[in-house]
Design a protein around this motif. Structure first.
Motif, PDB file in Angstrom:
ATOM      1  N   GLY A  21       4.920  -7.224  79.269  1.00  0.00           N
ATOM      2  CA  GLY A  21       5.877  -6.247  78.317  1.00  0.00           C
ATOM      3  C   GLY A  21       6.866  -5.714  79.142  1.00  0.00           C
ATOM      4  O   GLY A  21       7.299  -6.534  80.112  1.00  0.00           O
ATOM      5  N   ASN A  22       7.788  -4.944  78.547  1.00  0.00           N
ATOM      6  CA  ASN A  22       8.913  -4.143  79.670  1.00  0.00           C
ATOM      7  C   ASN A  22       8.848  -2.829  79.450  1.00  0.00           C
ATOM      8  O   ASN A  22       8.180  -2.169  78.637  1.00  0.00           O
ATOM      9  CB  ASN A  22      10.077  -5.036  79.090  1.00  0.00           C
ATOM     10  CG  ASN A  22      10.715  -4.250  77.951  1.00  0.00           C
ATOM     11  OD1 ASN A  22      10.048  -4.088  76.995  1.00  0.00           O
ATOM     12  ND2 ASN A  22      11.855  -4.016  77.963  1.00  0.00           N
ATOM     13  N   CYS A  23       9.691  -2.269  80.015  1.00  0.00           N
ATOM     14  CA  CYS A  23       9.725  -0.718  80.427  1.00  0.00           C
ATOM     15  C   CYS A  23      11.226  -0.305  80.033  1.00  0.00           C
ATOM     16  O   CYS A  23      12.202  -1.074  80.612  1.00  0.00           O
ATOM     17  CB  CYS A  23       9.183  -0.399  81.622  1.00  0.00           C
ATOM     18  SG  CYS A  23       9.201   1.222  82.036  1.00  0.00           S
ATOM     19  N   VAL A  24      11.540   0.597  79.426  1.00  0.00           N
ATOM     20  CA  VAL A  24      12.784   1.003  78.894  1.00  0.00           C
ATOM     21  C   VAL A  24      12.997   2.495  79.472  1.00  0.00           C
ATOM     22  O   VAL A  24      11.749   3.220  79.331  1.00  0.00           O
ATOM     23  CB  VAL A  24      12.933   1.038  77.467  1.00  0.00           C
ATOM     24  CG1 VAL A  24      14.345   1.663  76.815  1.00  0.00           C
ATOM     25  CG2 VAL A  24      12.847  -0.509  77.045  1.00  0.00           C
ATOM     26  N   TYR A  25      14.000   2.809  79.832  1.00  0.00           N
ATOM     27  CA  TYR A  25      14.502   4.072  80.363  1.00  0.00           C
ATOM     28  C   TYR A  25      15.097   4.851  79.174  1.00  0.00           C
ATOM     29  O   TYR A  25      16.130   4.601  78.835  1.00  0.00           O
ATOM     30  CB  TYR A  25      15.246   4.155  81.491  1.00  0.00           C
ATOM     31  CG  TYR A  25      16.029   5.313  81.863  1.00  0.00           C
ATOM     32  CD1 TYR A  25      15.600   6.390  82.075  1.00  0.00           C
ATOM     33  CD2 TYR A  25      17.348   5.229  82.423  1.00  0.00           C
ATOM     34  CE1 TYR A  25      16.140   7.670  82.322  1.00  0.00           C
ATOM     35  CE2 TYR A  25      18.140   6.277  83.003  1.00  0.00           C
ATOM     36  CZ  TYR A  25      17.516   7.649  82.910  1.00  0.00           C
ATOM     37  OH  TYR A  25      18.234   8.746  83.367  1.00  0.00           O
ATOM     38  N   ALA A  26      14.701   5.970  78.604  1.00  0.00           N
ATOM     39  CA  ALA A  26      15.286   6.882  77.598  1.00  0.00           C
ATOM     40  C   ALA A  26      15.830   8.167  78.472  1.00  0.00           C
ATOM     41  O   ALA A  26      15.212   9.287  78.645  1.00  0.00           O
ATOM     42  CB  ALA A  26      14.318   7.366  76.535  1.00  0.00           C
ATOM     43  N   GLN A  27      17.358   8.037  78.746  1.00  0.00           N
ATOM     44  CA  GLN A  27      17.966   9.451  79.241  1.00  0.00           C
ATOM     45  C   GLN A  27      17.761  10.542  78.553  1.00  0.00           C
ATOM     46  O   GLN A  27      17.329  11.478  78.999  1.00  0.00           O
ATOM     47  CB  GLN A  27      19.177   8.915  79.591  1.00  0.00           C
ATOM     48  CG  GLN A  27      19.991   9.688  80.755  1.00  0.00           C
ATOM     49  CD  GLN A  27      21.357   9.048  80.879  1.00  0.00           C
ATOM     50  OE1 GLN A  27      21.465   7.988  80.886  1.00  0.00           O
ATOM     51  NE2 GLN A  27      22.207  10.018  81.281  1.00  0.00           N
ATOM     52  N   HIS A  28      18.083  10.298  77.159  1.00  0.00           N
ATOM     53  CA  HIS A  28      17.828  11.649  76.327  1.00  0.00           C
ATOM     54  C   HIS A  28      16.952  11.323  75.133  1.00  0.00           C
ATOM     55  O   HIS A  28      16.769  10.329  74.727  1.00  0.00           O
ATOM     56  CB  HIS A  28      19.418  11.791  75.705  1.00  0.00           C
ATOM     57  CG  HIS A  28      20.472  11.670  76.522  1.00  0.00           C
ATOM     58  ND1 HIS A  28      20.722  12.885  77.115  1.00  0.00           N
ATOM     59  CD2 HIS A  28      21.675  10.881  76.713  1.00  0.00           C
ATOM     60  CE1 HIS A  28      21.715  12.623  78.066  1.00  0.00           C
ATOM     61  NE2 HIS A  28      22.248  11.496  77.892  1.00  0.00           N
ATOM     62  N   PRO A  29      16.272  12.329  74.960  1.00  0.00           N
ATOM     63  CA  PRO A  29      15.374  12.474  73.767  1.00  0.00           C
ATOM     64  C   PRO A  29      15.735  11.659  72.559  1.00  0.00           C
ATOM     65  O   PRO A  29      15.004  11.072  72.089  1.00  0.00           O
ATOM     66  CB  PRO A  29      15.120  13.969  73.357  1.00  0.00           C
ATOM     67  CG  PRO A  29      15.203  14.586  74.574  1.00  0.00           C
ATOM     68  CD  PRO A  29      16.512  13.914  75.134  1.00  0.00           C
ATOM     69  N   LYS A  30      16.959  11.722  72.211  1.00  0.00           N
ATOM     70  CA  LYS A  30      17.391  10.804  70.812  1.00  0.00           C
ATOM     71  C   LYS A  30      17.306   9.463  71.119  1.00  0.00           C
ATOM     72  O   LYS A  30      17.323   8.695  69.940  1.00  0.00           O
ATOM     73  CB  LYS A  30      18.873  11.342  70.738  1.00  0.00           C
ATOM     74  CG  LYS A  30      19.753  10.936  71.556  1.00  0.00           C
ATOM     75  CD  LYS A  30      21.100  11.303  70.994  1.00  0.00           C
ATOM     76  CE  LYS A  30      22.002  10.663  72.040  1.00  0.00           C
ATOM     77  NZ  LYS A  30      23.303  11.821  72.422  1.00  0.00           N
ATOM     78  N   GLU A  31      17.126   9.170  72.274  1.00  0.00           N
ATOM     79  CA  GLU A  31      17.122   7.526  72.371  1.00  0.00           C
ATOM     80  C   GLU A  31      15.591   7.101  72.199  1.00  0.00           C
ATOM     81  O   GLU A  31      15.304   6.077  71.848  1.00  0.00           O
ATOM     82  CB  GLU A  31      17.364   7.064  73.707  1.00  0.00           C
ATOM     83  CG  GLU A  31      18.939   7.167  74.025  1.00  0.00           C
ATOM     84  CD  GLU A  31      19.255   7.249  75.614  1.00  0.00           C
ATOM     85  OE1 GLU A  31      20.376   7.069  75.772  1.00  0.00           O
ATOM     86  OE2 GLU A  31      18.203   7.690  76.323  1.00  0.00           O
ATOM     87  N   SER A  37       3.806  -2.038  76.629  1.00  0.00           N
ATOM     88  CA  SER A  37       5.214  -1.689  76.811  1.00  0.00           C
ATOM     89  C   SER A  37       5.334  -0.310  77.138  1.00  0.00           C
ATOM     90  O   SER A  37       4.433   0.703  76.920  1.00  0.00           O
ATOM     91  CB  SER A  37       6.036  -1.833  75.585  1.00  0.00           C
ATOM     92  OG  SER A  37       6.119  -3.132  75.142  1.00  0.00           O
ATOM     93  N   GLY A  38       6.481   0.107  77.981  1.00  0.00           N
ATOM     94  CA  GLY A  38       6.418   1.391  78.338  1.00  0.00           C
ATOM     95  C   GLY A  38       7.579   2.075  78.045  1.00  0.00           C
ATOM     96  O   GLY A  38       8.735   1.265  78.035  1.00  0.00           O
ATOM     97  N   LEU A  39       7.899   3.354  77.503  1.00  0.00           N
ATOM     98  CA  LEU A  39       9.018   4.009  77.473  1.00  0.00           C
ATOM     99  C   LEU A  39       9.039   5.297  78.506  1.00  0.00           C
ATOM    100  O   LEU A  39       8.069   6.254  78.267  1.00  0.00           O
ATOM    101  CB  LEU A  39       9.148   4.681  76.010  1.00  0.00           C
ATOM    102  CG  LEU A  39      10.315   5.694  75.691  1.00  0.00           C
ATOM    103  CD1 LEU A  39      11.535   4.818  75.898  1.00  0.00           C
ATOM    104  CD2 LEU A  39      10.112   6.129  74.423  1.00  0.00           C
ATOM    105  N   GLY A  40       9.928   5.286  79.286  1.00  0.00           N
ATOM    106  CA  GLY A  40      10.044   6.371  80.353  1.00  0.00           C
ATOM    107  C   GLY A  40      11.121   7.539  79.802  1.00  0.00           C
ATOM    108  O   GLY A  40      12.257   6.902  79.813  1.00  0.00           O
ATOM    109  N   ILE A  41      10.503   8.627  79.591  1.00  0.00           N
ATOM    110  CA  ILE A  41      11.833   9.609  79.433  1.00  0.00           C
ATOM    111  C   ILE A  41      12.326  10.360  80.471  1.00  0.00           C
ATOM    112  O   ILE A  41      11.207  10.975  81.088  1.00  0.00           O
ATOM    113  CB  ILE A  41      11.159  10.511  78.197  1.00  0.00           C
ATOM    114  CG1 ILE A  41      10.756   9.686  77.021  1.00  0.00           C
ATOM    115  CG2 ILE A  41      12.115  11.711  77.754  1.00  0.00           C
ATOM    116  CD1 ILE A  41       9.835  10.288  75.976  1.00  0.00           C
ATOM    117  N   GLY A  42      13.500  10.778  80.547  1.00  0.00           N
ATOM    118  CA  GLY A  42      13.939  11.691  81.628  1.00  0.00           C
ATOM    119  C   GLY A  42      13.912  10.975  83.051  1.00  0.00           C
ATOM    120  O   GLY A  42      13.815   9.820  83.137  1.00  0.00           O
TER     121      GLY A  42
END
Lengths: 496, 174
Positions: A274-284, A252-257
């Motif tokens: 798996g899947n990949c998720v986009y975290a726009q803000h660090p709090k996510e 799985s992937g988490l892309g930040i910013g």
């Protein structure tokens, strides 16, 4: 009428062909409790309920069941502990000079036996964390806090490994069980940032770590966290993912910013289910970790995959996982569909193009092949079964409107696909086409009550008009925003 | 045969549900977008967090002994207060009105007659009778003879013309 392997009454109820009347009855009651139309407004639920109802009506009647059994091919035995239902967009195909489309919504719901249910399969998690310079500050702080929290949630037989990477990679915590929390916490707190982003080395070490405790009776998962673009080693990463895709490991992937390469990470994770998720803000980041842990602990089967051969004159044009974790799927060769959670279904939409076919045919095979999955909690871990999708051919065009479930799924998915297409057009330099499509997308988003997302699309349009550079943030917002529209209501996503 | 988008005139393949160019829906509209009034309101029991998706047994939420569940829109019409209900649609200049009017659910397009069928409520059981409708009535996909009473079970699918209804019958807890 032909009976397809996945669309038979036993598979719908998740019982073997020799199931007793009592087993059939209790499978039906389980489905009824979960799917009764009174408990849900979701058209998918209603459609599924009707399918299961139909199966039960036949199988619960001794003489009807006997007649039905006689109509089945002799070599089918559907997988038990999973209810497999397929909903087609059309009851039949018609003879046309032109190509035509058929959609199949494939739904798989876990129906664990009591014995399987009680067995809580351990987790085998390997975190691969980007520690490049850009991660400094709140991003790194949040990753540390989330990793520490994850650590506290682990049970003694869960395994955890932590690898970090920038220009080079190092294993901070080697895969182990029965953790000494204090030592681990201090190791996590000591993580520092610096250097560039080279994913391959980190991923390779992360794979080696997950492999230490690799077992068919645990959920083996790599979580890759990055905020940057890796240069030059993409293909090596994809090759590695290709190797992993044959094992019971999911990435799985988490892309930040806004700087990370979403196309690359989407492809990489999709290859392994798996899947990949986009975290726009660090709090996510924290929300992501919490959700991921819950999801992993509540998974029934990992890496459901289909070895799919399309029929003559048929192409699989598109495949998309609607639930859980909406994401496009790779359609070439073996398709890894993802995991079946305990509770909600694994639901996948397949789009088939049927080219003009032999007019003498009265039935068209869309696709057939074998299906595979890993069920860690089960004694026989690897489940293998055959499937086929087909449609009869009729003279007159379809009289019935398509099932609501499909229309609803497609209404959301068509928005995601529009942005996807616009992106492709932009990168091909077809600015005019892309502009028109994005305008249409903005209109559709407004009409479906998504003013913020529509606004983002319109801002992106303005930028394109002035010929300025591509805006990575807007592109990600639109992509993951339209994807999040497919989430069931009430399940707020990181993207929103 | 072509499947042309009414909005942007783009030609889509037969079987497409939405226009790939402008996202317009190409298939028959249904009442889903207006289906926001759940007919049955009943307090849901708090769901056990360990079993995230197991709502209470179906029978527990039905208030009337029998409800008609409209398959395409997901709405339920509870039948209460009478022993007999006629089902159909209301149109101009009609003398006898049905008790259950299906007009809002595109009954006309689906071939429902003005007075299509009746549902009778007996103390222990329920029945349906086709009233000689033009497009006929099917019970679980078997055509039923007009003016002949057929008994209903929980979950039966009644098709009036092409209009699908499922019967939900309240059952005592086992």
């Amino acid at each position: 009428m032909s009976t397809t392997y996945l669309d038979n009454y036993y598979a719908r109820l998740g019982v073997p062909k020799n199931a007793s009347a009592e087993e059939i009855r209790s499978a039906y009651h389980l489905a009824a409790r979960r799917l009764h139309p009174d408990t849900s407004d979701d058209p998918t639920t209603t459609e599924l309920f009707l399918q299961i109802q139909q199966a039960y009506e036949t199988l619960s009647d001794r003489s009807k069941r006997k007649t039905y059994d006689a109509s089945l091919p002799p070599d089918i035995d559907p997988p038990t502990e999973i209810m497999i239902n397929s909903i087609y967009s059309r009851p039949a195909l018609s003879h046309l000079q032109d190509s035509q489309l058929v959609y199949v919504l494939l739904d798989m719901m876990a129906k664990p036996s009591e014995e399987t249910n009680e067995k809580n399969a351990p987790l085998n998690i390997s975190l691969v964390i980007d520690t490049s310079t850009s991660m400094a500050g709140s991003r790194m702080d949040m990753v540390k806090a989330s990793a520490t929290q994850l650590l506290r949630q682990l049970r003694p037989d869960d395994s955890l490994a932590i690898t970090t990477f920038n220009d080079r990679a190092s294993v901070i915590v080697s895969a182990s069980r029965n953790h000494d929390f204090k030592t681990l916490e201090s190791q996590i707190s000591l993580l520092t940032t610096g250097g560039g982003t080279e994913i391959y080395e980190g991923l390779k070490k992360g794979v080696a770590e997950v492999s230490r405790n690799l077992s068919l009776s645990s959920h083996n998962h790599i979580i890759l966290i990055t905020d940057g673009r890796t240069y030059g080693d993409e293909q090596k990463c994809l090759d590695l993912a290709g190797e992993i895709s044959k094992k019971s490991v999911t990435i799985s992937g988490l892309g930040i910013g806004s700087e990370w390469n979403d196309e690359f990470l989407d492809t990489l994770t999709a290859m392994t289910g798996g899947n990949c998720v986009y975290a726009q803000h660090p709090k996510e980041i924290r929300t992501y970790f919490e959700k991921k842990f819950t999801r992993l602990s509540n998974t029934f089967a990992d890496k459901v995959s289909m070895e799919l051969r399309t029929g003559k004159d048929v192409e699989l044009r598109y495949a998309f996982r609607l639930s859980p974790d909406p994401a496009p799927l790779n359609t070439d060769g073996s398709i890894t569909l993802g995991a079946i959670p305990l509770g909600p279904s694994l639901s996948v939409l397949l789009e088939f193009i049927v080219n003009p076919f032999d007019p003498d045919l009265d039935n068209v095979t869309l696709a057939e092949g074998g299906m595979d999955m890993y069920i860690p909690a089960r004694q026989i871990p690897n489940l293998n079964s055959r499937f086929s999708f087909d449609r009869p051919v009729r003279m007159s065009p379809d009289p019935e409107p398509p099932p609501q479930a499909l229309v609803k799924a497609m209404s959301r998915l068509s928005l995601y696909r529009m942005q996807d297409q616009a992106r492709r057009e932009l990168s091909n330099g077809e600015v005019e086409k892309a502009t028109r499509r994005l305008q249409n997308l903005a209109t559709q988003l407004l009409m479906s009550g998504q003013p913020e997302l529509a606004q983002t699309v319109m801002l992106e349009l303005k930028e394109i008009e002035t010929g300025s550079l591509l805006n990575h943030e807007a592109k990600k917002k639109i992509k993951y925003g339209t994807r999040a529209l497919l989430l069931p209501p009430g399940e707020d996503d990181l993207q929103q | 045969m072509s499947n042309q988008c009414p909005n942007c005139h783009h030609h889509e393949l037969e079987g497409a549900l939405f226009c790939g160019e402008c996202g317009t829906k190409l298939v028959e509209q249904s009442g889903l977008s207006t289906a926001q009034i759940p007919a049955v309101e009943s307090p849901q029991e708090p769901v056990n967090p360990d079993i995230p998706h197991s709502p209470p047994p179906p029978t527990a939420t039905i208030e009337s002994p029998i409800s008609l569940h409209i398959v395409d829109t997901g709405q339920s019409i509870p039948l209460v207060g009478r022993q007999e209900f006629t089902i159909g649609r209301i149109s101009e200049g009609q003398a006898i009105l049905p008790d259950v009017d299906l007009t809002p659910y595109e009954a006309y397009d689906r071939g429902v007659s003005r007075l299509h069928a009746t549902v009778k409520l007996y103390p222990e059981r329920f029945s349906i009778t086709d009233l000689g409708s033009s497009n006929g009535t099917r019970l679980n996909n078997q055509k039923i003879a007009p003016h002949q009473e057929e008994f209903l079970s929980h979950g039966d699918i009644i098709t009036l013309g092409k209009f699908k209804i499922q019967t939900l019958i309240r059952q005592e807890e086992e």
